[in-house]
Scaffold this motif. Structure first.
Motif, PDB file in Angstrom:
ATOM      1  N   SER A 234      49.076 -95.204-120.059  1.00 33.87           N
ATOM      2  CA  SER A 234      48.041 -94.376-120.236  1.00 33.87           C
ATOM      3  C   SER A 234      48.360 -92.946-119.499  1.00 33.87           C
ATOM      4  O   SER A 234      48.092 -91.951-120.029  1.00 33.87           O
ATOM      5  N   MET A 237      51.303 -91.096-121.154  1.00 33.27           N
ATOM      6  CA  MET A 237      50.703 -90.773-122.564  1.00 33.27           C
ATOM      7  C   MET A 237      49.916 -89.208-122.200  1.00 33.27           C
ATOM      8  O   MET A 237      49.782 -88.408-123.040  1.00 33.27           O
ATOM      9  N   ASP A 240      50.918 -85.615-121.840  1.00 34.39           N
ATOM     10  CA  ASP A 240      51.372 -84.895-122.978  1.00 34.39           C
ATOM     11  C   ASP A 240      49.943 -84.163-123.585  1.00 34.39           C
ATOM     12  O   ASP A 240      49.125 -84.823-123.706  1.00 34.39           O
TER      13      ASP A 240
END
Length: 439
Positions: A234, A237, A240
């Motif tokens: 998490s 990710m 980004d």
């Protein structure tokens, strides 16, 4: 500007208090006289951090008042905010009877041309329908503006003053300009749209956030099978900027008053429009399955839960609220009871609401430690600070069997293992298999 707010729930009360705090004269109306009595005594009928301080401040300043009389509230009103509930009906669609009843009462009691601002989450086309229906009843012109709310329970007071955007939908340019002026004091970007777009923005936003939750929960399931750690995934990710970190916390699924009913309602809206929204259906199904992960994991430890004392920490659907509407804990506790377990639950705020659901079926402890005493397993359902502050040593000392099933990633797996606890966390994989324990 004289403003009336119909409904004193999470949306209506926070909206009314917020509008009064930026300088408007606001009357909040609710037909529930017990709520009005509390509010006139300075007591909020909902649990929302910071709300009572603002109530006291603005009542003292003469900008905020409360009544159960529509007629009294409407006599000097320029703008009426409608913030009544639209719960999910048996067919998955939003229940509209409260909205329609309130709109009819407003139309009947109008004493001048009025702008009706709909805060409630309603299906696409509802505001235009209300506009037409009220025009047939009202003795004066009425303009309907869709102004969907984006308040998070537990953070609503912060959100009313620090939101990302204010959406105003209407075909009446004059009404839009008036509402822009009303909201200037919030200093939040305003997006003006037509009625249908404003209605869809709310549903689409909540459904997209629900999609992020269900997506990361499926990734968490992959982590468990491959040895990955969802917290690391998490974080990677979320770095980004196209994705972002909010709503990438794996757990036991979404709950509360908005996401479940709004995703179901949008699915129904799509079907009515002839659109097969397969992705949204999978989001809803994933969420349903995710709720029982903790019980399934517990049943890998015990062949039977009959007579087992199981502690459940947290009942509210998230911290800083007493809201248990469609909370995952309700599904989890019911499954435990149906499996024959003896359930002891703890929640610092929502226990009174939970008692109304379970009555004597569940024992509600006054502290986390009391809930853990002699427990044969503990399921962590809501990440309250009181829960996260319990140490592995205390769990070992208090519990009969130190099995910890963590649905909110509250603890470090290595620390828990080092202390000798049988610890499971959603989204953290292990290679070693679990053995089933007999009765």
């Amino acid at each position: 500007m004289n403003i009336v707010v119909i409904g004193t729930g999470y949306v209506g009360l926070v909206t009314g208090v917020g509008l009064s705090d930026i300088g408007h004269s606001v009357i909040c109306v609710d037909l529930d006289e017990s709520k009005i009595e509390k509010l006139n005594a300075g007591v909020s009928p909902i649990y929302e951090p910071g709300i009572e301080d603002l109530i006291h401040k603005n009542v003292s300043a003469g900008r905020l008042s409360f009544t159960s009389s529509f007629k009294e509230a409407m006599k000097d009103s320029d703008i009426v905010y409608l913030a009544v509930g639209t719960p999910e009906g048996p067919d998955g669609r939003a229940e509209m009877k409260y909205i329609e009843s309130a709109a009819e009462m407003i139309a009947t009691e109008m004493t001048r041309p009025t702008i009706l601002v709909v805060k409630s989450t309603v299906p696409v086309g509802t505001n235009r329908k209300l506009q037409n229906q009220m025009a047939e009843i009202a003795p004066y012109p009425v303009s309907v503006v869709s102004n969907p709310e984006f308040l998070r329970e537990g953070s609503a007071v912060h959100d009313i003053f620090h939101g990302d955007r204010i959406v105003l939908g209407s075909d009446d340019i004059g009404a839009l300009e008036t509402l822009k002026a009303v909201n200037e004091g919030f200093d939040i970007p305003i997006l003006a749209t037509n009625l249908e777009s404003a209605e869809l923005i709310k549903y689409a936003s909540n459904a997209f956030l629900a999609t992020k939750i269900s997506f990361i929960n499926e990734i968490a399931n992959i982590c468990e099978s491959t040895g990955g750690d969802i917290r690391q995934v998490s974080k990677g990710m979320g770095m980004d900027h196209r994705i972002g970190s909010p709503f990438l916390n794996a757990g036991i699924g979404y709950g509360g008053s908005c996401f479940p009913k709004d995703t179901s309602a949008l699915n129904e809206i799509a079907m009515d429009a002839g659109v097969d929204f397969k992705l949204l259906r999978e989001v809803i199904e994933t969420n349903k399955n995710q709720r029982l992960k903790l019980v399934k994991e517990l049943k890998m430890r015990y062949a039977s839960l009959e007579g087992k004392k199981i502690a459940v920490l947290g009942v509210a659907f998230k911290p800083n609220t007493d809201d248990i509407r469609d909370a995952p804990a309700i599904t989890i506790i019911r499954e435990l009871l149906d499996s024959g377990a003896y359930v002891t639950a703890y929640d610092p705020i929502a226990y009174e609401n939970a008692k109304k659901v379970f009555g004597e079926e569940v024992y509600f402890a006054k502290t986390v430690k009391q809930a853990l005493q002699d427990a044969e397993a503990v399921l962590i359902v809501t990440e309250w600070d009181e829960v996260k502050e319990v140490s592995p040593k205390e769990m070992l000392e208090l519990m009969k069997t130190p099995i910890v099933i963590d649905g909110r990633q509250c603890f470090d797996m290595h620390e828990m293992k080092e202390h000798g606890l049988d610890y499971y966390s959603v989204g953290v994989g292990e290679i070693d298999a679990k053995e089933v324990v007999g009765n």
